[in-house]
Structures are given as structure tokens and as C-alpha cells.
Motif scaffolding. Structure first.
Motif, PDB file in Angstrom:
ATOM      1  N   HIS A 199     -74.269 -14.017 -40.167  1.00 23.40           N
ATOM      2  CA  HIS A 199     -74.743 -12.717 -40.733  1.00 23.40           C
ATOM      3  C   HIS A 199     -73.906 -12.342 -41.846  1.00 23.40           C
ATOM      4  CE1 HIS A 199     -75.895  -8.604 -40.821  1.00 23.40           C
ATOM      5  NE2 HIS A 199     -74.300  -8.216 -41.022  1.00 23.40           N
ATOM      6  N   TYR A 223     -74.946 -14.795 -44.650  1.00 23.18           N
ATOM      7  CA  TYR A 223     -76.370 -14.778 -45.263  1.00 23.18           C
ATOM      8  C   TYR A 223     -76.359 -13.412 -46.133  1.00 23.18           C
ATOM      9  CZ  TYR A 223     -78.439 -18.911 -43.269  1.00 23.18           C
ATOM     10  OH  TYR A 223     -78.997 -20.054 -43.016  1.00 23.18           O
ATOM     11  N   ASN A 224     -76.262 -12.411 -45.285  1.00 21.00           N
ATOM     12  CA  ASN A 224     -76.593 -11.030 -45.633  1.00 21.00           C
ATOM     13  C   ASN A 224     -75.518 -10.273 -46.533  1.00 21.00           C
ATOM     14  OD1 ASN A 224     -78.979 -11.142 -43.936  1.00 21.00           O
ATOM     15  ND2 ASN A 224     -77.792 -10.969 -42.288  1.00 21.00           N
ATOM     16  N   LEU A 258     -75.887 -13.188 -50.509  1.00 20.00           N
ATOM     17  CA  LEU A 258     -76.808 -12.101 -51.159  1.00 20.00           C
ATOM     18  C   LEU A 258     -76.086 -11.088 -52.184  1.00 20.00           C
ATOM     19  CD1 LEU A 258     -79.587 -11.237 -51.024  1.00 20.00           C
ATOM     20  CD2 LEU A 258     -78.995  -9.533 -49.184  1.00 20.00           C
ATOM     21  N   ILE A 308     -74.951  -3.720 -44.099  1.00 20.79           N
ATOM     22  CA  ILE A 308     -74.450  -4.954 -43.671  1.00 20.79           C
ATOM     23  C   ILE A 308     -73.787  -4.888 -42.462  1.00 20.79           C
ATOM     24  CG2 ILE A 308     -72.620  -6.520 -44.127  1.00 20.79           C
ATOM     25  CD1 ILE A 308     -73.473  -6.350 -47.343  1.00 20.79           C
ATOM     26  N   SER A 328     -76.307  -3.576 -39.401  1.00 20.19           N
ATOM     27  CA  SER A 328     -77.203  -4.550 -39.222  1.00 20.19           C
ATOM     28  C   SER A 328     -76.675  -5.743 -38.393  1.00 20.19           C
ATOM     29  CB  SER A 328     -78.189  -4.857 -40.367  1.00 20.19           C
ATOM     30  OG  SER A 328     -77.308  -5.772 -41.341  1.00 20.19           O
ATOM     31  N   ALA A 386     -80.445  -1.797 -41.153  1.00 18.08           N
ATOM     32  CA  ALA A 386     -81.639  -2.851 -41.686  1.00 18.08           C
ATOM     33  C   ALA A 386     -82.381  -1.759 -42.864  1.00 18.08           C
ATOM     34  CB  ALA A 386     -82.645  -3.144 -40.916  1.00 18.08           C
ATOM     35  N   SER A 397     -80.054  -1.137 -45.925  1.00 14.95           N
ATOM     36  CA  SER A 397     -80.225  -2.374 -46.711  1.00 14.95           C
ATOM     37  C   SER A 397     -81.543  -2.472 -47.746  1.00 14.95           C
ATOM     38  CB  SER A 397     -80.188  -3.952 -45.976  1.00 14.95           C
ATOM     39  OG  SER A 397     -78.961  -3.805 -45.279  1.00 14.95           O
ATOM     40  N   LYS A 428     -88.047 -10.978 -45.319  1.00 15.41           N
ATOM     41  CA  LYS A 428     -86.758 -11.269 -44.629  1.00 15.41           C
ATOM     42  C   LYS A 428     -86.217  -9.878 -44.387  1.00 15.41           C
ATOM     43  CE  LYS A 428     -82.170 -11.214 -45.310  1.00 15.41           C
ATOM     44  NZ  LYS A 428     -81.543 -10.784 -43.862  1.00 15.41           N
ATOM     45  N   LEU A 429     -86.256  -8.524 -45.215  1.00 17.46           N
ATOM     46  CA  LEU A 429     -85.815  -7.533 -44.597  1.00 17.46           C
ATOM     47  C   LEU A 429     -86.875  -6.648 -43.536  1.00 17.46           C
ATOM     48  CD1 LEU A 429     -84.679  -6.198 -47.990  1.00 17.46           C
ATOM     49  CD2 LEU A 429     -83.047  -6.737 -46.202  1.00 17.46           C
ATOM     50  N   GLN A 455     -86.048  -8.534 -40.236  1.00 20.82           N
ATOM     51  CA  GLN A 455     -84.900  -7.939 -39.879  1.00 20.82           C
ATOM     52  C   GLN A 455     -85.054  -6.504 -39.203  1.00 20.82           C
ATOM     53  OE1 GLN A 455     -81.896  -6.963 -42.768  1.00 20.82           O
ATOM     54  NE2 GLN A 455     -80.387  -7.754 -41.488  1.00 20.82           N
ATOM     55  N   THR A 459     -84.734 -17.318 -45.199  1.00 25.05           N
ATOM     56  CA  THR A 459     -83.614 -16.527 -45.574  1.00 25.05           C
ATOM     57  C   THR A 459     -82.931 -17.597 -46.742  1.00 25.05           C
ATOM     58  OG1 THR A 459     -83.350 -15.002 -43.877  1.00 25.05           O
ATOM     59  CG2 THR A 459     -81.470 -15.245 -45.620  1.00 25.05           C
TER      60      THR A 459
END
Length: 407
Positions: A184, A187-188, A192, A226, A229, A251, A254, A292-293, A296, A322
Motif C-alpha cells: 500500500h 504503490y499508493n 504515486l 493514503i 485507504s 479512497a 485520494s 484504479k481509484l 479502490q 496499478t
């Protein structure tokens, strides 16, 4: 593919090396997908570990740190220190490459993985000490610093794995949660935000820094998103419903924060993305990020959280979407903007077709298990073939030397 007049640790050669690691990870993915098609003598689980480590650490980490290093001009003493750090990092990656396929998580691979964590801490220190921003790059530098902070935070997951394996064992929920914690924040958060920092850097280069209020609001929402989520990674354990609500709020935060920044970039798209191929790739990345969002956000609903946990192909498809649809093209664009690599149209099209084709096949297999639909006999061959297109695209990137002008 030659080194030319630059040393191997020059940013252009580092970029080629990073793409080489991505190509290697795709080839390892082809071997994994070929287990049911061809005779393979390796242990499947060990190759999965190799594939994931080379993709995340060899490609994404090396690619992003190369971009950050190339954006700034360190002092001569900084260059010397970076050279030591670079070669130490490559030693850890080579060590993982030589140990994971044969033994999986064992003494050698754990040792090199641990040394890599220290190398990543070293880069964070190097960034703070030697990569100083100019007056016009305050927002991007602040974003890079936050991204690297999240990278360090993500390492709490690997550190916790050792203690969990020694006490609760690899079958416990906490073992999976430690892995999800790491993924998490990789990636996020780290990846990002680093890409967002690159975007802000080039906006600042053009004289278009974000208005301070927009920057504060957007980044505040992204940071809140971040952390909140992260709860979505625990919904497969069937926790209290309040965690679904908080994860969903994260989510959405973001989504709104990135949407605010996306609107600002959209206003400047004509000046920022000049050639048509840049506009196409930027639009594709934005679309992939939006999807992707959306996925999520859907997992905040109990039904979809259970669905993702029950059918592994949905989770695999999401992670690949992602990584291969947002993170990897984003790093490629950042490298192209700095003339570190040249991405020609045939390579872009091959990669896009291979990526979309493989994702469609992965999600279909998950949907087939969910809805009890038939899976064609040729599905494994089609999945292997579409993945091979991505490998071919990356090979084309490597055989064409970078130019001195932007793509």
C-alpha cells in the motif's frame, strides 16, 4: 545499448538498467505464466518472489531514484557518495536475483533484502543532504520528501514479517497484513507521490507552480487518503463496518485530491505535453489512474471487498493495472522528459496492446470464476502472448539509444 562516453552510473545508463530490470521481471512473469504450458524446472513460489522484488526494487525504485537524481545537480562530493550508494544498491539487487529463484525466503535472500532496505534509507539521507531545490521547485521538493518518507514507512512491513513468522507463522492474518502494508505505501504513497512530484517539477519549470492553497488542499486530501485507504487492505478479515466507511472516505479523499491536481494540469496540457504522443500517453495514464481509484473505492463496499479476497485474479489484475498501467508508464514519461530514454511509437503501441490484452484476460478469468462463465482453452496461451508483447516493447526501448532532445 552501449555505455557511450558516460560511466555506468550516469543517469542515462541507470535509466537503461532500470528498464532492463523491468524487462527481466516481465520475462520472469512469462516463465510463471508458462508453468502450465511448458516444462519449467524452477519452484513457482520462488520465482514469484524474484519477479516481485525485481519489478518493485530493480525497476520502480531504481527508475524513480534515477529520475530524482537527474532532476537536481549534486555537488562533486555528492556525486562520489551517490556512486558508492548506487553500486551498493546494485549489489543487493544482484544478490536477490541470485538467491530468490533457488531458495525463496532463506538466509541469503533475506540478507540482501535487508541490505536493500538500508540502501533505500541511504538514498533518503542523500536526497535530504545533497539534492537541494531551487527557489522555484519548493512544491515538488516537498512532495518528493514526503514520497521518500512513505518509502521508509513502507519498510515497516518487511521488518514486521520476521517477527510474525517467528511467532504467529506465515498463515496468520497479520502476515498478509504486513505484506499489504508494504504494498500500500509503496504503490499508493511512495511511487504515486514521486510521480506527482515530477509533474509538479515540470510545472514549476514552465513557471506554473500550483497556487499555494490548491497545493495545500490537494496534498492534504491525498495524505489523508493514503492513511485512511490503508484500511481497505484489511476488509477481507470482515472487520467492523466502520472500517469500510473510513476506508471509503480515504479512497474518495485520494480521488478528490488527485482530481483537483488533474484539473490544474488539464488547463496547462497544451503547453506541458507538446508532441501528440506525449498527450496520448499522459491521457492513458490519467485514465488508468482513474480506473484504479474507482476499483479502490469499490472495495470499500463489503460485497466487493469479499469478491476481491475470494477471487485472487481480481487482486492480481488490480496490482498489475496499478504497476504496469500507472506507475511504469509514469516513470517512462519522466525519463523521456529528461532525455534519459527514447520511447518510440512502435514500443508504446506494443506495450499498450500487451498491457490491455493481459489485463482483460486476467480480469475475465476472475469474472469467469465469479459468474461461472467458461474459460476458453486457449486462454493461457493468449495471456502468455499478450505478456510477450510487453517484453518485446521493452526490448525495443533498450536497443534504441536515448537522444539529447525530449521525445
Amino acid at each position: 545499448m552501449g555505455l557511450g562516453r558516460h560511466g555506468f552510473d550516469h543517469p542515462k545508463n541507470q535509466a537503461s538498467l532500470a528498464v532492463g530490470f523491468l524487462l527481466l521481471s516481465v520475462v520472469l512473469g512469462l516463465v510463471l505464466r508458462g508453468f502450465t504450458l511448458f516444462p519449467v524446472s524452477f519452484t513457482y513460489k520462488y520465482l514469484v518472489h524474484t519477479h516481485s522484488h525485481i519489478a518493485l526494487l530493480g525497476w520502480a525504485y531504481l527508475g524513480l531514484t534515477t529520475v530524482l537524481y537527474a532532476l537536481y545537480q549534486p555537488t562533486e562530493s555528492g556525486v562520489r557518495k551517490y556512486r558508492i550508494l548506487f553500486w551498493f544498491t546494485q549489489t543487493t539487487l544482484l544478490g536477490m536475483l541470485l538467491t530468490f529463484p533457488w531458495h525463496g525466503y532463506a538466509l541469503g535472500s533475506i540478507l540482501f533484502s535487508t541490505l536493500f532496505l538500508f540502501a533505500s534509507y541511504g538514498f533518503f539521507w542523500f536526497f535530504l543532504r545533497y539534492l537541494k531545490p531551487g527557489k522555484t521547485h519548493a512544491q515538488s521538493h516537498r512532495t518528493f520528501k514526503a514520497a521518500l518518507g512513505y518509502m521508509v514507512l513502507s519498510s515497516a512491513g518487511p521488518w514486521a514479517l520476521g517477527a510474525i513468522m517467528g511467532t504467529l507463522g506465515p498463515t496468520s492474518n497479520w502476515y498478509r497484513m504486513a505484506i499489504y502494508f508494504y504494498l500500500h505505501f509503496q504503490y499508493n504513497a511512495w511511487m504515486l507521490l514521486a510521480l506527482l512530484g515530477v509533474l509538479l517539477y515540470f510545472l514549476e519549470e514552465q513557471g506554473w507552480p500550483l497556487p499555494k492553497r490548491i497545493y495545500r488542499v490537494a496534498l492534504g486530501l491525498i495524505h489523508a487518503g493514503i492513511f485512511l485507504s490503508l484500511l481497505l487492505s484489511a476488509l477481507w478479515t470482515d472487520p467492523p463496518r466502520v472500517l469500510n466507511v473510513l476506508g471509503g472516505v480515504g479512497a474518495l479523499a485520494s480521488l478528490v485530491g488527485l482530481g483537483v491536481l488533474g484539473y490544474w494540469v488539464w488547463e496547462k496540457r497544451r503547453q506541458l505535453f507538446e508532441p501528440s504522443v506525449q498527450k496520448f500517453v499522459a491521457a492513458a495514464i490519467a485514465g488508468a489512474l482513474g480506473f484504479k481509484l474507482l476499483l479502490q473505492t469499490l472495495t470499500a463496499l463489503p460485497y466487493f471487498a469479499t469478491l476481491a479476497a475470494t477471487h485472487l485474479d481480481f487482486t492480481i489484475g488490480y496490482l498489475h493495472w496499478t504497476f504496469l498501467g500507472v506507475i511504469s508508464p509514469g516513470i517512462g514519461m519522466a525519463m523521456g522528459y529528461q532525455s534519459l530514454l527514447k520511447f518510440r511509437k512502435p514500443a508504446i503501441w506494443l506495450y499498450g496492446v500487451g498491457f490491455l490484452g493481459s489485463e482483460a484476460l486476467i480480469f475475465y478469468r476472475g469474472a469467469a470464476a465469479w459468474l461461472r462463465l467458461p474459460v476458453p482453452e486457449g486462454h493461457p496461451y493468449a495471456l502468455w502472448g499478450t505478456s510477450a508483447l510487453m517484453a518485446l516493447a521493452l526490448l525495443l526501448v533498450l536497443v534504441h539509444p536515448p537522444k539529447t532532445t525530449r521525445p
